[in-house]
Design an enzyme around this catalytic site. Structure first.
Site, PDB file in Angstrom:
ATOM      1  N   ARG A  17       0.099  10.271  12.721  1.00  0.00           N
ATOM      2  CA  ARG A  17       1.242   9.727  12.009  1.00  0.00           C
ATOM      3  C   ARG A  17       2.103   8.910  12.959  1.00  0.00           C
ATOM      4  NH1 ARG A  17       3.737  12.335   8.079  1.00  0.00           N
ATOM      5  NH2 ARG A  17       4.977  10.404   8.051  1.00  0.00           N
ATOM      6  N   CYS A  20      -1.383   8.904  -1.764  1.00  0.00           N
ATOM      7  CA  CYS A  20      -1.990   9.145  -0.459  1.00  0.00           C
ATOM      8  C   CYS A  20      -2.551  10.556  -0.343  1.00  0.00           C
ATOM      9  CB  CYS A  20      -0.982   8.898   0.644  1.00  0.00           C
ATOM     10  SG  CYS A  20       0.216  10.207   0.804  1.00  0.00           S
ATOM     11  N   ARG A  41       1.156   5.346  17.132  1.00  0.00           N
ATOM     12  CA  ARG A  41      -0.263   5.672  16.994  1.00  0.00           C
ATOM     13  C   ARG A  41      -1.065   5.142  18.181  1.00  0.00           C
ATOM     14  NH1 ARG A  41      -1.413   4.319  10.590  1.00  0.00           N
ATOM     15  NH2 ARG A  41       0.718   4.700   9.916  1.00  0.00           N
ATOM     16  N   LYS A  54       0.822  -1.212   0.000  1.00  0.00           N
ATOM     17  CA  LYS A  54       0.000   0.000   0.000  1.00  0.00           C
ATOM     18  C   LYS A  54       0.857   1.264   0.000  1.00  0.00           C
ATOM     19  CE  LYS A  54      -0.740   0.331   5.021  1.00  0.00           C
ATOM     20  NZ  LYS A  54      -0.044   1.609   5.197  1.00  0.00           N
ATOM     21  N   ASP A  55       2.160   1.127   0.327  1.00  0.00           N
ATOM     22  CA  ASP A  55       3.054   2.288   0.353  1.00  0.00           C
ATOM     23  C   ASP A  55       3.848   2.452  -0.936  1.00  0.00           C
ATOM     24  OD1 ASP A  55       2.309   2.893   2.953  1.00  0.00           O
ATOM     25  OD2 ASP A  55       3.920   1.693   3.834  1.00  0.00           O
ATOM     26  N   ARG A 111      -7.984   8.626   2.633  1.00  0.00           N
ATOM     27  CA  ARG A 111      -8.872   7.519   2.278  1.00  0.00           C
ATOM     28  C   ARG A 111      -9.669   7.060   3.484  1.00  0.00           C
ATOM     29  NH1 ARG A 111      -8.668   2.388   3.432  1.00  0.00           N
ATOM     30  NH2 ARG A 111      -6.546   2.571   4.249  1.00  0.00           N
ATOM     31  N   ARG A 112      -8.985   6.827   4.589  1.00  0.00           N
ATOM     32  CA  ARG A 112      -9.683   6.382   5.797  1.00  0.00           C
ATOM     33  C   ARG A 112     -10.582   7.480   6.348  1.00  0.00           C
ATOM     34  NH1 ARG A 112      -4.182   3.676   7.960  1.00  0.00           N
ATOM     35  NH2 ARG A 112      -4.479   1.564   7.128  1.00  0.00           N
TER      36      ARG A 112
END
Length: 312
Positions: free
Chosen positions: A152, A245, A158, A83-84, A134-135
């Site tokens: 972040r 992103c 987190r 995803k990165d 997105r989230r």
């Protein structure tokens, strides 16, 4: 005969190291004669944590230093969370394999004292931390009354911010929590089709120099054909829409009896509108093209342009 040494470039976070060790162990299981060492690196994405990722350069900040190490000969391969990984690569580099996918969903994690088993159960006005537009956009689409804010850092950072009371809940990838044996923190999963993950979420990819045929042959047994097909379809949507992103774009593909099903969405950061499209068929890349065209026909182009223009 001297052992061949393979140098793996990896971020230094616990999750990245888990992934790098997984690749190392999988290679050694098939080739015990190899000498494999890890080159731990701190990337720009790890250093600049004060601002949302979209404002400091996007997901490519997590891979640039690793790619530089391959290009200058310090490393032979790099291990990434798919995803990165941007959809384009520097000249001379590319994906060698995509490994079997773990849980692709996002996880809802609430702090102690918040009696909510799911996003739906949070009280009005609760503060939810997310690491991506997105989230955040999907949280707002489901619960417009909630406050979203960027969070972040690595998984442990987190969770620490959540536990200190900076947020009532956070959303992060289920796979990362499970790999770090933190699955007990998951209150519930935000799963498709209601909540779509990032393209490639839950999958590990291995990047190499394109001309290193011997290394690519060693890595080939680590590939998962189904995961590769599904992630390729998801990344095709992103490539066609120019996604990164900085934009709220999600895509998720699964194998079905008659082929594949691909779902994708583009959303306004406010949560409305949310544009959705899906397609079924035997060819993953064709599905990516079809879904991207459907989103563009629904108005994704102007929406994405507006989101990018609004970034500082």
């Amino acid at each position: 005969m001297a052992k061949r040494q393979i140098r793996i470039a990896t971020r230094a976070s616990k999750l990245a190291l888990w992934q790098a060790h997984w690749v190392r162990d999988a290679l050694l299981a098939q080739n015990p004669e190899l000498d494999i060492v890890l080159l731990e690196m701190t990337t720009e994405g790890d250093r600049f944590l004060a601002a949302p990722l979209a404002k400091v350069g996007g997901k490519g900040l997590f891979v640039k230093e690793l790619e530089a190490a391959m290009l200058d000969g310090r490393a032979d391969l790099a291990v990434h969370s798919m995803k990165d990984v941007p959809v384009t690569f520097p000249e001379g580099l590319g994906l060698a394999v995509i490994c079997p996918r773990d849980d692709p969903s996002d996880a809802f994690v609430a702090r102690e004292g918040v009696e909510a088993a799911s996003l739906d159960a949070l009280p009005p006005g609760a503060r939810v931390g997310t690491a991506s537009l997105r989230r955040a956009s999907q949280v707002k689409a489901l619960r417009p009354d909630l406050e979203t804010a960027p969070v972040r850092g690595n998984v442990q950072t987190r969770l620490a911010k959540l536990d200190r009371g900076e947020f009532d809940a956070i959303v992060l990838a289920s796979a990362g929590l499970l790999r770090l044996e933190l699955g007990d923190r998951i209150r519930s999963r935000l799963a498709a089709p209601a909540f779509l993950p990032a393209g490639g979420q839950g999958a590990v990819g291995i990047e190499t120099r394109l001309d290193d045929e011997a290394l690519k042959a060693l890595l080939a047994p680590l590939a998962c054909p189904v995961t590769t097909a599904c992630v390729s379809a998801e990344r095709r949507v992103s490539a066609r829409l120019g996604g990164n992103c900085s934009v709220p774009l999600a895509a998720y593909c699964v194998q079905e009896a008659q082929g594949y099903r691909l779902q994708a969405l583009v959303a306004d950061p406010s949560g409305a509108p949310v544009l959705r499209a899906e397609a079924r068929g035997p060819e993953p890349l064709a599905l990516g093209d079809e879904v991207a065209e459907a989103l563009l026909a629904a108005g994704a182009g102007p929406l994405l342009e507006a989101v990018v223009a609004a970034q500082p």
